[in-house]
Scaffold this motif. Structure first.
Motif, PDB file in Angstrom:
ATOM      1  N   LYS A 134       0.801  -1.028   0.231  1.00  0.00           N
ATOM      2  CA  LYS A 134      -0.061  -0.241   0.224  1.00  0.00           C
ATOM      3  C   LYS A 134       0.660   1.329  -0.280  1.00  0.00           C
ATOM      4  O   LYS A 134       2.337   1.204  -0.002  1.00  0.00           O
ATOM      5  N   SER A 135       0.699   2.517  -0.581  1.00  0.00           N
ATOM      6  CA  SER A 135       0.709   3.336  -0.650  1.00  0.00           C
ATOM      7  C   SER A 135       0.365   4.810  -0.017  1.00  0.00           C
ATOM      8  O   SER A 135      -1.097   5.005  -0.126  1.00  0.00           O
ATOM      9  N   GLY A 136       0.651   6.263   1.094  1.00  0.00           N
ATOM     10  CA  GLY A 136      -0.240   7.218   1.370  1.00  0.00           C
ATOM     11  C   GLY A 136      -0.024   7.992  -0.143  1.00  0.00           C
ATOM     12  O   GLY A 136      -0.751   8.912   0.532  1.00  0.00           O
ATOM     13  N   ASN A 137       0.673   7.748  -0.639  1.00  0.00           N
ATOM     14  CA  ASN A 137       0.644   8.634  -1.710  1.00  0.00           C
ATOM     15  C   ASN A 137      -0.426   8.837  -3.202  1.00  0.00           C
ATOM     16  O   ASN A 137      -0.766   7.837  -3.811  1.00  0.00           O
ATOM     17  N   THR A 138      -0.157   9.946  -2.621  1.00  0.00           N
ATOM     18  CA  THR A 138      -1.885  10.709  -3.339  1.00  0.00           C
ATOM     19  C   THR A 138      -2.286  10.157  -4.700  1.00  0.00           C
ATOM     20  O   THR A 138      -2.818   9.464  -5.444  1.00  0.00           O
ATOM     21  N   TYR A 139      -0.466  10.202  -5.671  1.00  0.00           N
ATOM     22  CA  TYR A 139      -0.994   9.594  -7.026  1.00  0.00           C
ATOM     23  C   TYR A 139      -0.377   8.311  -7.505  1.00  0.00           C
ATOM     24  O   TYR A 139      -1.599   7.849  -7.417  1.00  0.00           O
ATOM     25  N   LEU A 140      -0.133   7.487  -6.216  1.00  0.00           N
ATOM     26  CA  LEU A 140      -0.096   5.732  -6.541  1.00  0.00           C
ATOM     27  C   LEU A 140      -1.544   5.640  -5.776  1.00  0.00           C
ATOM     28  O   LEU A 140      -2.009   4.475  -6.821  1.00  0.00           O
ATOM     29  N   ARG A 141      -1.959   5.966  -5.423  1.00  0.00           N
ATOM     30  CA  ARG A 141      -3.453   5.601  -4.600  1.00  0.00           C
ATOM     31  C   ARG A 141      -4.758   5.642  -5.744  1.00  0.00           C
ATOM     32  O   ARG A 141      -5.241   5.221  -6.234  1.00  0.00           O
ATOM     33  N   ALA A 142      -4.166   7.240  -6.377  1.00  0.00           N
ATOM     34  CA  ALA A 142      -5.228   7.767  -7.337  1.00  0.00           C
ATOM     35  C   ALA A 142      -4.923   6.248  -8.923  1.00  0.00           C
ATOM     36  O   ALA A 142      -5.716   5.276  -9.879  1.00  0.00           O
TER      37      ALA A 142
END
Length: 165
Positions: A107-115
């Motif tokens: 998982k990632s908290g990074n907005t780009y990676l989540r999008a």
């Protein structure tokens, strides 16, 4: 070839590969080569899929460009490097992060990676040849950025180790 030109060719190739990936995915993989790509859209117990054969095509193309351009480090070499760089990023983002084929980056908290993950999950919402959306790999529609910004990242889980006292 100058360093600036080499960087420009490599960067242009890397960015161009996103369009190539989108085009191939939308019109070829969900078209004539669906019989190979289908394995990527259905659950299965195997580590490998027929879809993985596409890696061989792009890997061979990259390798041929690098080998052909190696003696003079001409544009062929740097195109090969750009394709290889895109393939490396594709592997880590798509296969490792999104599909969890290796379990070290979940998982990632990074907005780009989540999008990006949300967009890809939407692509897989349809398991058939038709009806999918979001065929790119690294480009994300603005609506998924908005969704990722609206929906907060889940808190990071801490591993609790049990110790024998």
């Amino acid at each position: 070839m100058t360093t600036l030109a080499a960087v420009a060719v490599t960067t242009a190739t890397f960015l161009g590969m996103e369009f190539v990936a989108w085009f191939m995915h939308k019109f070829v993989l969900h078209g004539a080569l669906w019989f190979l790509h289908r394995s990527h859209h259905v659950r299965h117990p195997h580590h490998f899929e027929r879809n993985d054969f596409f890696f061989l095509f792009y890997g061979a193309l990259s390798m041929l460009c690098i080998i052909y351009g190696s003696p003079t480090k001409d544009w062929h070499f740097w195109v090969g490097v750009g394709i290889a760089a895109y393939g490396t990023v594709y592997f880590f983002v798509h296969d490792v992060l999104i599909h969890g084929r290796l379990r070290f980056w979940r998982k990632s908290g990074n907005t780009y990676l989540r999008a990006l993950n949300m967009a890809h999950k939407m692509h897989h919402k349809t398991t058939g040849r038709d009806g999918s959306e979001e065929f790119g790999m690294l480009w994300v529609s603005p609506r998924y950025f908005a969704l990722a910004l609206r929906k907060p990242a889940p808190p990071a889980r801490r591993r609790v180790s049990s110790s024998n006292s």
